[in-house]
Structure formats: structure tokens, C-alpha cells
Design a protein around this motif. Structure first.
Motif, PDB file in Angstrom:
ATOM      1  N   SER A 122      42.347  39.429  50.981  1.00 13.54           N
ATOM      2  CA  SER A 122      42.848  38.072  50.769  1.00 13.54           C
ATOM      3  C   SER A 122      44.222  37.938  51.382  1.00 13.54           C
ATOM      4  N   LYS A 123      44.405  36.879  52.173  1.00 16.35           N
ATOM      5  CA  LYS A 123      45.718  36.634  52.759  1.00 16.35           C
ATOM      6  C   LYS A 123      46.682  36.065  51.725  1.00 16.35           C
ATOM      7  N   ILE A 124      46.178  35.248  50.800  1.00 15.34           N
ATOM      8  CA  ILE A 124      47.032  34.532  49.859  1.00 15.34           C
ATOM      9  C   ILE A 124      47.166  35.352  48.574  1.00 15.34           C
ATOM     10  N   ALA A 125      47.688  36.562  48.726  1.00 15.72           N
ATOM     11  CA  ALA A 125      47.709  37.525  47.636  1.00 15.72           C
ATOM     12  C   ALA A 125      48.441  37.015  46.401  1.00 15.72           C
ATOM     13  N   SER A 126      49.547  36.321  46.592  1.00 17.32           N
ATOM     14  CA  SER A 126      50.361  35.902  45.453  1.00 17.32           C
ATOM     15  C   SER A 126      49.695  34.820  44.620  1.00 17.32           C
ATOM     16  N   ALA A 127      48.592  34.230  45.119  1.00 16.01           N
ATOM     17  CA  ALA A 127      47.919  33.152  44.386  1.00 16.01           C
ATOM     18  C   ALA A 127      46.595  33.600  43.778  1.00 16.01           C
ATOM     19  N   ILE A 128      46.332  34.896  43.783  1.00 16.70           N
ATOM     20  CA  ILE A 128      45.045  35.374  43.276  1.00 16.70           C
ATOM     21  C   ILE A 128      44.866  35.002  41.813  1.00 16.70           C
ATOM     22  N   VAL A 129      45.901  35.196  40.994  1.00 19.40           N
ATOM     23  CA  VAL A 129      45.798  34.917  39.555  1.00 19.40           C
ATOM     24  C   VAL A 129      45.571  33.430  39.316  1.00 19.40           C
ATOM     25  N   ILE A 130      46.322  32.572  40.033  1.00 17.63           N
ATOM     26  CA  ILE A 130      46.162  31.119  39.877  1.00 17.63           C
ATOM     27  C   ILE A 130      44.768  30.698  40.300  1.00 17.63           C
ATOM     28  N   ASN A 131      44.316  31.203  41.439  1.00 18.36           N
ATOM     29  CA  ASN A 131      43.010  30.811  41.945  1.00 18.36           C
ATOM     30  C   ASN A 131      41.899  31.228  40.993  1.00 18.36           C
ATOM     31  N   SER A 132      42.038  32.405  40.424  1.00 15.44           N
ATOM     32  CA  SER A 132      41.037  32.868  39.458  1.00 15.44           C
ATOM     33  C   SER A 132      40.982  31.950  38.249  1.00 15.44           C
ATOM     34  N   ALA A 133      42.147  31.547  37.732  1.00 19.20           N
ATOM     35  CA  ALA A 133      42.181  30.654  36.575  1.00 19.20           C
ATOM     36  C   ALA A 133      41.535  29.311  36.895  1.00 19.20           C
ATOM     37  N   GLN A 134      41.756  28.813  38.109  1.00 22.23           N
ATOM     38  CA  GLN A 134      41.156  27.537  38.506  1.00 22.23           C
ATOM     39  C   GLN A 134      39.638  27.661  38.645  1.00 22.23           C
ATOM     40  N   HIS A 135      39.156  28.764  39.188  1.00 18.30           N
ATOM     41  CA  HIS A 135      37.713  28.975  39.314  1.00 18.30           C
ATOM     42  C   HIS A 135      37.049  29.016  37.934  1.00 18.30           C
ATOM     43  N   ILE A 136      37.702  29.685  36.995  1.00 14.07           N
ATOM     44  CA  ILE A 136      37.148  29.763  35.640  1.00 14.07           C
ATOM     45  C   ILE A 136      37.079  28.375  35.014  1.00 14.07           C
ATOM     46  N   ALA A 137      38.162  27.591  35.172  1.00 13.91           N
ATOM     47  CA  ALA A 137      38.186  26.237  34.605  1.00 13.91           C
ATOM     48  C   ALA A 137      37.138  25.352  35.265  1.00 13.91           C
ATOM     49  N   ALA A 138      36.998  25.457  36.590  1.00 13.99           N
ATOM     50  CA  ALA A 138      36.003  24.650  37.303  1.00 13.99           C
ATOM     51  C   ALA A 138      34.595  25.023  36.873  1.00 13.99           C
ATOM     52  N   GLY A 139      34.312  26.319  36.758  1.00 17.70           N
ATOM     53  CA  GLY A 139      32.990  26.750  36.319  1.00 17.70           C
ATOM     54  C   GLY A 139      32.681  26.298  34.910  1.00 17.70           C
ATOM     55  N   ARG A 140      33.694  26.330  34.039  1.00 21.69           N
ATOM     56  CA  ARG A 140      33.508  25.891  32.659  1.00 21.69           C
ATOM     57  C   ARG A 140      33.147  24.405  32.601  1.00 21.69           C
ATOM     58  N   ALA A 141      33.649  23.634  33.571  1.00 22.32           N
ATOM     59  CA  ALA A 141      33.366  22.195  33.615  1.00 22.32           C
ATOM     60  C   ALA A 141      32.041  21.890  34.310  1.00 22.32           C
ATOM     61  N   GLY A 142      31.332  22.920  34.764  1.00 24.24           N
ATOM     62  CA  GLY A 142      30.049  22.717  35.434  1.00 24.24           C
ATOM     63  C   GLY A 142      30.171  22.434  36.915  1.00 24.24           C
ATOM     64  N   SER A 143      31.334  22.704  37.505  1.00 24.12           N
ATOM     65  CA  SER A 143      31.543  22.419  38.919  1.00 24.12           C
ATOM     66  C   SER A 143      31.012  23.554  39.786  1.00 24.12           C
ATOM     67  N   VAL A 144      30.582  23.195  40.989  1.00 26.74           N
ATOM     68  CA  VAL A 144      30.175  24.194  41.980  1.00 26.74           C
ATOM     69  C   VAL A 144      31.104  24.196  43.185  1.00 26.74           C
ATOM     70  N   VAL A 145      31.975  23.184  43.272  1.00 20.64           N
ATOM     71  CA  VAL A 145      32.956  23.084  44.357  1.00 20.64           C
ATOM     72  C   VAL A 145      34.330  22.840  43.752  1.00 20.64           C
ATOM     73  N   LEU A 146      35.337  23.548  44.270  1.00 24.73           N
ATOM     74  CA  LEU A 146      36.727  23.329  43.892  1.00 24.73           C
ATOM     75  C   LEU A 146      37.478  22.866  45.131  1.00 24.73           C
ATOM     76  N   LEU A 147      37.896  21.604  45.146  1.00 30.64           N
ATOM     77  CA  LEU A 147      38.648  21.070  46.291  1.00 30.64           C
ATOM     78  C   LEU A 147      40.105  21.509  46.197  1.00 30.64           C
ATOM     79  N   SER A 148      40.675  21.831  47.343  1.00 35.54           N
ATOM     80  CA  SER A 148      42.058  22.296  47.416  1.00 35.54           C
ATOM     81  C   SER A 148      42.812  21.525  48.486  1.00 35.54           C
TER      82      SER A 148
END
Length: 496
Positions: A229-255
Motif C-alpha cells: 500500500s502506498k498510502i500507509a499512514s491511512a491504513i487504519v482510517i481506511n479500515s474503519a471506513q470499510h467496516i462502517a460501509a460494510g455495516r451499512a450494507g454498502s458495496v462501494v465506498l466513494l473517496s
């Protein structure tokens, strides 16, 4: 065939053309559809995912020169991934693979287009309308068949708010917006602006918190991808967003990644200097001087001197020339020099000017900001990585980007009628906390010391020990986070 596809198609697609003699893989510019290939004997394996499939061999040999290149130069794409023999077809390139023979080197098409693109000379209002239409088209394309099953990473800043406005038509019940903040850093809390946007749009807002000083980056289970991963410093943030998106039933996370570069988040004097050089009339040149004087609160003569000397532009040009020196505090570039740079971002930026170089190199970097979380079915998509939109914003005359003395004027003008005034007129985000405070400097350094990166010469042990014995700096922390994330990525693969 490739020339025809290059002229006619854009978006997140890959074309694989088979004939009796060869296979050709073509990936359009800024396509987010990854494609990799591996050649062994007379057999070529092709796959369409960042995660290395089991069938292509999970027992891996690491490409040490490519890893040192990634450590020092993470924002310049190379087709070498970090695993020996596994190559990526970069966007804007194609690869020819003759039957039973070694694949030919990639052929670059994107640079030729950018270097030969004539400036777009329409007026500001027309440009704003076109940009709005293209952003909306890109959002629709990136969502594909997701319907309302999408979320949006949203700070309340201009880029993510623009995407929220563009995505509203696809979510009648309200766009799911995810805001992340550090619980131990109130100075970077963006919730006041986030709350304004949620209220104005009738969106479904969710705030995710995180904090603490991680001793390493291994708290997040990363998938076994072909490149680190190039964006190493954002791994923790990105993981938290993926978990929240999945919990909401999303299959796409727009950035909104890439928006700062696409819409030229730069000091006004940098953009104004190139707008001044592009001026075709005395009136246009005088207007650029006046707008810079107003925005910077300078006298007419001081503004003229700033534009004539181009001192700020020389600083940006120097940064673009040194983008491969990002981790020399703990590493040299001896191995990295073996890696060919097929994207040649530095050479291109020298031909098209500092601000267009900034747009191009920054958007190429956004392409590499990819994180694959193990077990997550959520895909991140970036609407600002859309070739028709990128081409227009790079071709646009520089004066439009500082229209009426306002930075990021094209983005603001395109969505002014769709967003709250407080967001459209934001001067910038809240203060950024230093990375030094985010990580346990000593623990990161010791984790790298214990890794193969040192024994294989990717990281210089003596330099790393010197960094460990000295007070942390921003440069050393950035380098350590990159190195530690590469070591963690290596842990997702089984050595052959």
C-alpha cells in the motif's frame, strides 16, 4: 485496435484482445480496474484484482529493487509490483504478449496525449458546467450497479462535499456519509462542517472515531496484494471506513482522493505565474496581476514581481524533480535505480509546466492509494480519477483555476448552487496533526530493524540505527511508516 480503444473508451475497464499470434492487454488512462500478469515458461496468467489469486502462486519471492523504489518513490507508478514476475498493466498503457514468448515492455499512451493536448480556451462558466457534468457522470460510472448500496468518505471538506452533491441523485433515502476523526486530536475535528453538509443534504451521517499511538500497523488485517500500500499512514482510517460501509450494507465506498491535485490546491502565486505566462492579451495579464494582488494583499508591483520571477513555481518544480527521494533518511537508492519508470512522471511534468505536472503526478499517486482489507467486500472508487474529467482540468487555462482570485475556483463554481455557502467558501481544512504524534517512533524503527528489509539492503541498517537514536522528525516518521507497512505487507505472503 489499441489506438481505436484509446480514442473511444474511458472508465474503469480493461480490454484483453486475443489473436492467433498474441494477447494484448490495454488499460485506459486512470482506469481503477487493476490488471496483472505473470509469465512462466510458455504460460501467461492474467488476473483482474489487486489481491494475488491462489492459482497464480501465493508462495512469493520479493522484488527487492521494486520495494526500495516503492519506499523512496511511492507516488511514481512502475509496472514492477514488489513480487518477482508479477507485473501490473498501468493505466494508460498496453502490453503485448506473443504466444509462448516473453511479454514485450509496456507501451505508454497517456503521456503522448497530455504532452500534445492543446489548452482548453473556453470561458469559466462553460468550464464549470462541463466539470459538474463530468463529475456526475463519473460518480454514476463508479457506482455501476451498486444502486443505493454505497457510502462516501466525507470530511466536510470541499472535495468530499462535491461528491456528496453529485451522488445525491443515486440515493433517494439520503447518501451514507462517513466521517473519521481522532479522539485525541480535537484540532482536526471536522464535524461542524460535516454536520452542516448532512443537514443541508438530508444525508445519513455516521462518525467513526479512532485514536492512540499504534506501535505498528498490523492491527489491520491486510489482504495479500501484488504491491504494498502506498498510502500507509491511512491504513487504519481506511479500515474503519470499510467496516462502517460494510455495516451499512454498502458495496462501494466513494473517496475524494485526487481532488486536491485535480482542482489545484496550490498557493495562488504558483497558479497565477502560469496564468500570467498563458495570457494572450495585456488585459488578461493585468487581470491576473490584480487577482493575485487582491488574494495575497500585495501591491500591484509586488504582485508583478512575484509573477515575473516565478520563485514559487521553481520551488514546486524542484519538489517534482525530487519525488524519488522520499525515504533517503533510512535508505539509499542503489537497488531502486534498477527499476525502470514507465510512467515517467518527472519527465512529463518538465514539459507541461509545474502546475500541470502537479496535477498529473498527484493524480497518478492517487491511483496507487489502494488498500485491500482482508475479508472486506467493499470496493473503494475515486470519481476524480476519470479520464475525460482529468483531461479537461489539465487542459483548462490556468486563469480559470484562480478565477476572481479564489483558489480551486473551478470546483467551487461547478457546485456552488448545490452546496451550503459555508462549505463552498471554505478557505481550508482544520489544522493537521504531525505524523510524529500519530505513531510510536521507536517501535516502528525496531520492527523494521527486525525485518528482511534490512538484511536485503532495502533499508540501510546504519541509517536506521541513527534515526532510532535521534529525536523523531517528520521525514524520519514518514519513512518509518512506509517501511513498516512494506514489512507488514510482506507478512501477508508466504516466502518460496
Amino acid at each position: 485496435m489499441v489506438a481505436y480503444l484509446h480514442r473511444r473508451y474511458a472508465g474503469d475497464v480493461v480490454f484483453i484482445v486475443n489473436s492467433a499470434d498474441e494477447t494484448v492487454i490495454y488499460r485506459p488512462p486512470f482506469s481503477e480496474q487493476s490488471v496483472y500478469y505473470r509469465f512462466e515458461g510458455e504460460r501467461t496468467t492474467i488476473w483482474l484484482d489487486d489481491i494475488v489469486p491462489v492459482g497464480s502462486g501465493t508462495h512469493s519471492e520479493f522484488d527487492w529493487p521494486a520495494l526500495q523504489f516503492t519506499l523512496n518513490c511511492p507516488i511514481v507508478p512502475t509496472n514492477r509490483t514488489g513480487l518477482v514476475g508479477r507485473l501490473e498493466v498501468l493505466s494508460g498503457t498496453y502490453v503485448r504478449i506473443p504466444r509462448g514468448k516473453v511479454p514485450r515492455p509496456p507501451t505508454e499512451l497517456l503521456h503522448r496525449d497530455l504532452a500534445s493536448t492543446a489548452p482548453w480556451r473556453g470561458e469559466f462558466d462553460e468550464l464549470a458546467v462541463r466539470v459538474r457534468q463530468l463529475v456526475e457522470s463519473s460518480v454514476a460510472h463508479k457506482l455501476g450497479g451498486a444502486g443505493e448500496r454505497f457510502s462516501l468518505s466525507c470530511s466536510g471538506g470541499l472535495d468530499s462535499s462535491v461528491l456528496a452533491a453529485a451522488a445525491a441523485a443515486h440515493a433517494p433515502s439520503g447518501v451514507h456519509l462517513i466521517n473519521c476523526r481522532r479522539v485525541d486530536d480535537p484540532d482536526t475535528d471536522e464535524r461542524p462542517y460535516f454536520d452542516v453538509l448532512v443537514s443541508a443534504m438530508g444525508a445519513r451521517g455516521e462518525c467513526v472515531t479512532f485514536g492512540g499511538r499504534p506501535t505498528d500497523l498490523r492491527a489491520v488485517a491486510l489482504a495479500a496484494t501484488a504491491r504494498p500500500s502506498k498510502i500507509a499512514s491511512a491504513i487504519v482510517i481506511n479500515s474503519a471506513q470499510h467496516i462502517a460501509a460494510g455495516r451499512a450494507g454498502s458495496v462501494v465506498l466513494l473517496s475524494g482522493d485526487g481532488g486536491d491535485q485535480l482542482f489545484l490546491k496550490q498557493r495562488p502565486e504558483v497558479v497565477a505565474a502560469e496564468a500570467f505566462r498563458e495570457s494572450r492579451t495585456v488585459r488578461a495579464a493585468a487581470s491576473t496581476i490584480a487577482e493575485l494582488a487582491i488574494s495575497r494583499r500585495l501591491s500591484w508591483w509586488d504582485a508583478t514581481r512575484e509573477l515575473a520571477t516565478r520563485s514559487a513555481n521553481r520551488g514546486l518544480e524542484a519538489r517534482l524533480r525530487t519525488i524519488c527521494d522520499g525515504a533517503t533518511v533510512i535508505s539509499d537508492t542503489r537497488l531502486a535505480r534498477q527499476v525502470r519508470d514507465p510512467a515517467a512522471g518527472r519527465r512529463l511534468s518538465s514539459r507541461v509546466g509545474a502546475t500541470r505536472g502537479f496535477q498529473y503526478v498527484g493524480l497518478r499517486a492517487a491511483e496507487l492509494n489502494r488498500i485491500s482489507i482482508a475479508g472486506s467486500s467493499v470496493q473503494t472508487r475515486k470519481p476524480f480519477l476519470f479520464w475525460p474529467l482529468v483531461r479537461l482540468c489539465i487542459a483548462a487555462e490556468r486563469r480559470h483555476h484562480i478565477h476572481q482570485g479564489e483558489s480551486r475556483a473551478v470546483e467551487r463554481g461547478a457546485f456552488e448552487s448545490r452546496l451550503p455557502h459555508a462549505i463552498v467558501r471554505r478557505a481550508g481544512k482544520q489544522g493537521e496533526r504531525s505524523l510524529i504524534d500519530h505513531y510510536d517512533h521507536e517501535a516502528l524503527a525496531r520492527s523494521v530493524l527486525d525485518s528482511e528489509l534490512c538484511s536485503e539492503g532495502v533499508v540501510d541498517r546504519s541509517k536506521l540505527e541513527a534515526v532510532l537514536s535521534a529525536p523523531p522528525t517528520e521525514d524520519s516518521t514518514v519513512a518509518l511508516v512506509r517501511a513498516a507497512s512494506i514489512a507488514d505487507w510482506m507478512g501477508t505472503h508466504v516466502r518460496s
